[in-house]
Design a protein around this motif. Structure first.
Motif, PDB file in Angstrom:
ATOM      1  N   PHE A 327      16.290  75.072  41.655  1.00 56.37           N
ATOM      2  CA  PHE A 327      15.842  73.670  41.645  1.00 56.37           C
ATOM      3  C   PHE A 327      16.830  72.820  42.423  1.00 56.37           C
ATOM      4  O   PHE A 327      18.052  72.942  42.233  1.00 56.37           O
ATOM      5  N   GLY A 332      14.722  67.758  40.989  1.00 55.49           N
ATOM      6  CA  GLY A 332      15.134  69.134  40.666  1.00 55.49           C
ATOM      7  C   GLY A 332      16.564  69.203  40.163  1.00 55.49           C
ATOM      8  O   GLY A 332      16.899  69.999  39.283  1.00 55.49           O
ATOM      9  N   ARG A 339      12.489  70.022  34.563  1.00 47.32           N
ATOM     10  CA  ARG A 339      12.804  71.449  34.781  1.00 47.32           C
ATOM     11  C   ARG A 339      12.290  72.263  33.599  1.00 47.32           C
ATOM     12  O   ARG A 339      11.687  73.338  33.764  1.00 47.32           O
TER      13      ARG A 339
END
Ligand code: ADP
Length: 415
Positions: A327, A332, A339
């Motif tokens: 990520f 991210g 997440r």
């Protein structure tokens, strides 16, 4: 040895000046609202007070002149002369089919970037303005183009071709190109290092910022990515709709009377998280609204996460498995909850998020449970550093700069 990294948008210039002896950032900043009222330069030197300068900035050339003046200014500057800048690296959006690697800019390269304007109509013209302005203001300093599409040029034909008549590809270059290549390259290479410098890896990199894309990377090479001819394809993004049934476009045009440009703006600027939630394009605002009980906001987040999860699953199938999921970018790197929401349901693949390890923001860390067959990482991206490194490598290989002249210095981080 200094490298200036420039990223020109239609009305903005982002910049960073790197000291490549230790890859530290000496100064960075942003010129905003070029050609509009209330234009300004926000300059941030590493070890001095930053400043915002408001001015009439009519074009990119004036904007870049202001940046260069700020870099050598007695009060806010970080170098005494522009001669210290050994190379300039430019982020260029679209390199079409011509460029798989970064290149030293000459007249033939400029002509090729010009040819790609129809593929990147919003960005390539701004990139060209930035290159020309630097050429005028720093004559003789080598300039390098680093393409957002470059890393994805290894996609095989069965991945990049659309199911349109083949002539659409041959005559007009209509195919999937992919974007965010510099970021996918950086985080995948970093993950490979973290996994013991292995090359035989199947990685899925999720660049989730305002724009968002996922890439499948096998043995260090891009195999597939979610953006296509333009950065509109693929995931649902901040304001972009991502993949939709293409028949929606003529349907909407007939229903509403929108022109092609209007429908383009509808899909690029009014859709995605913003259009679905009606709240914002920023996940933080939407999460707040969802917590207050706004159901549309909650569904917008779920649409977003579902698309990313589905893409990860399909890329695992495309590569016959996956060794790590990464990520990166604003969401991210920073959104613990998103997440977690994205990974929920991926356990069947062997990917299991550790809630304690996942409780981090903007920091490089493995976030999967110990011993899980598929590792999950958060790796902050650094596209500017890739551009600076490419610029030095290319200029040095061509004898334009002598990188061995640089003595390594102690590294200090400029957040
Ligand atoms: P860009 O694509 O414009 O470079 P960024 O990579 O900076 O965008 O990502 C911006 C997005 O990241 C924001 O719109 C927001 O949705 C998300 N984001 C940034 N910080 C956080 C945070 N702390 N929590 C949740 N989301 C965040």
């Amino acid at each position: 040895m200094m490298v200036l990294v420039i990223n020109c948008g239609s009305s903005s210039i982002k910049y960073q000046l790197f000291d490549m002896s230790n890859e530290s950032v000496l100064a960075k900043g942003l010129v905003e609202r070029i050609g509009l009222d209330k234009a300004s330069l926000n300059h941030k030197p590493a070890y001095k007070e930053g400043t915002v300068i408001s001015a009439n900035i009519e074009n990119h050339s004036i904007g870049i002149r202001m940046v260069l003046d700020a870099l050598v200014d007695k009060k806010i500057g970080v170098i005494d002369t522009l001669e210290k800048i050994a190379a300039v690296g430019h982020r260029v959006l679209h390199g079409g089919r011509k460029f798989s690697d970064s290149v030293l800019i000459d007249s033939a390269v400029m002509a090729a970037i010009e040819e790609c304007v129809e593929l990147g109509p919003l960005h390539n013209p701004a990139n060209i303005l930035g290159i020309n302005a630097c050429g005028e203001l720093m004559p003789g300093v080598p300039q390098v183009a680093v393409f957002d599409t470059g890393f994805h040029q290894t996609m095989p034909p069965h991945v990049y071709l659309y199911g349109l008549p083949y002539e659409a590809y041959e005559k007009y270059g209509i195919r999937r190109y992919g974007f965010h290549g510099t970021s996918h390259r950086y985080v995948s290479q970093r993950a490979a290092q973290l996994m013991g410098d292995r090359e035989d890896l199947r990685l899925i990199t999720c660049h989730l910022g305002n724009g968002a894309s996922v890439a499948a990377i096998r043995d260090g090479k891009c195999y597939d990515t979610s953006m296509g001819l333009t950065p509109l394809e693929g995931l649902v993004m901040g304001t972009r709709c991502g993949e939709i049934d293409p028949a929606i476009v003529p349907f909407l045009m007939k229903k509403t009377g929108m022109t092609p440009d209007q429908v383009d703006a509808y899909m690029n600027k009014k859709s995605g998280l913003l259009g679905l939630s009606g709240v914002s394009n920023d996940v933080r605002d939407i999460e707040e609204a969802a917590l207050r009980g706004d159901e549309r906001a909650n569904i917008a987040l779920e649409v977003y996460c579902y698309r990313v999860r589905k893409c990860i699953g399909s890329y695992a199938a495309a590569m016959g498995g996956v060794d790590a999921i990464i990520f990166t970018a604003g969401l991210g790197e920073n959104s613990i909850s998103m997440r977690s929401r994205i990974c929920h349901g991926l356990e069947f693949l062997g990917a299991q998020l550790d809630p304690d390890k996942n409780a981090i923001r903007g920091k490089e860390q493995e976030v999967s449970v110990d011993g899980a067959p598929v590792r999950i990482y958060v790796i902050p991206t650094n596209e500017e550093l890739v551009i600076a490194r490419d610029s030095i490598e290319i200029c040095s290989a061509l004898g334009k700069v002598d990188k061995t002249a640089d003595k390594p210095q102690a590294m200090e981080k400029f957040a």
